[in-house]
Every structure is written in structure tokens, then in C-alpha cells.
Scaffold this active site. Structure first.
Site, PDB file in Angstrom:
ATOM      1  N   GLY A  16       1.338   2.792  10.759  1.00 47.38           N
ATOM      2  CA  GLY A  16       1.658   2.114   9.507  1.00 47.38           C
ATOM      3  C   GLY A  16       2.254   0.740   9.699  1.00 47.38           C
ATOM      4  CG  ASP A  17       4.988  -2.049  12.734  1.00 43.64           C
ATOM      5  OD1 ASP A  17       5.592  -2.736  11.890  1.00 43.64           O
ATOM      6  OD2 ASP A  17       4.808  -2.416  13.908  1.00 43.64           O
TER       7      ASP A  17
END
Length: 132
Positions: A16-17
Site C-alpha cells: 500500500g505504501d
């Protein structure tokens, strides 16, 4: 991905980063500025404090499942926090990254697009530096 529900929050946040960062960079590319300026602007959006603010915008929009994924990430124990953010901001940012990782790995890109668009439009509305 067969079943992102089986992945740990740290793996979801790891993915997700990158996903969230790519959303920011893609949106910034549309304003067509020098790369150094784009990088400076991206740092303003891809940090724990900004991501915690982004979550506050998105929270009312989240489904029960999305909120559950966020909470898994937020509650995940980490050994450190950055100097530029509080522990609460860092955990909230981790939850947001977990959510974006989950949406991406679930193939739910339309929903991730919708959520990021909310963050981006708020950022543009409140930031005079970013004008197309």
C-alpha cells in the site's frame, strides 16, 4: 493475489505504501513541473501526518470491510515511529497504507481510485502551490 485477507498487515502496508505513492506521483505528473518540485510536493503528501489527515477525509466513506482492513493495519505493532509524526499519526498512516494495499491486491482499483480522488481534490483545494 488469491486472497489478500490472508496477508499480514505489514505486507499489505508494504504494498500500500508503494500504491499510495504511485497515486500521488501520477497525480502530480499531471501538473507538469520540474521533477525536483514534484518530489518536494510528493513528500508533503506521502508522510505519516498527511496520510493520517487523508484517512480522516476517507473514514466516512469506508465500508465495514474497508474499515476492518484499516484497523488491522492501524493496530499492527511496529517497533519505531518517525520523528516527524506522532505515534497515532504513524499508526493511522500504516492503516491507510494497509487499506490501499488490500484494495490493490484485491483488484479493486476503481475503489482505490475513488478514495484517492477524494484525498487529491481536498489537497488541491487547500494548496495554492498545486495549480494545473
Amino acid at each position: 493475489m488469491d486472497n489478500p485477507n490472508l496477508l499480514s498487515p505489514s505486507v499489505l502496508a508494504f504494498v500500500g505504501d508503494a500504491v499510495y505513492g504511485l497515486y500521488v506521483r501520477t497525480a502530480l505528473a499531471e501538473i507538469n513541473r520540474p521533477s525536483g518540485e514534484l518530489h518536494r510536493l510528493s513528500v508533503k503528501l506521502v508522510n505519516a501526518t498527511a496520510q493520517a489527515k487523508a484517512f480522516s477525509l476517507l473514514e466516512p466513506m469506508l465500508t465495514e470491510k474497508e474499515l476492518s482492513v484499516f484497523k488491522r493495519g492501524r493496530n499492527f505493532h511496529t517497533s519505531s515511529t518517525p520523528k516527524s509524526a506522532t505515534g497515532g499519526e504513524y499508526h493511522t498512516a500504516t492503516g491507510l497504507e494497509c487499506l490501499f494495499g488490500f484494495l490493490y491486491l484485491s483488484g479493486n482499483n476503481d475503489r482505490a481510485d475513488e478514495l484517492f480522488k477524494t484525498v487529491w481534490l481536498n489537497y488541491i483545494d487547500n494548496n495554492n502551490e498545486v495549480q494545473k
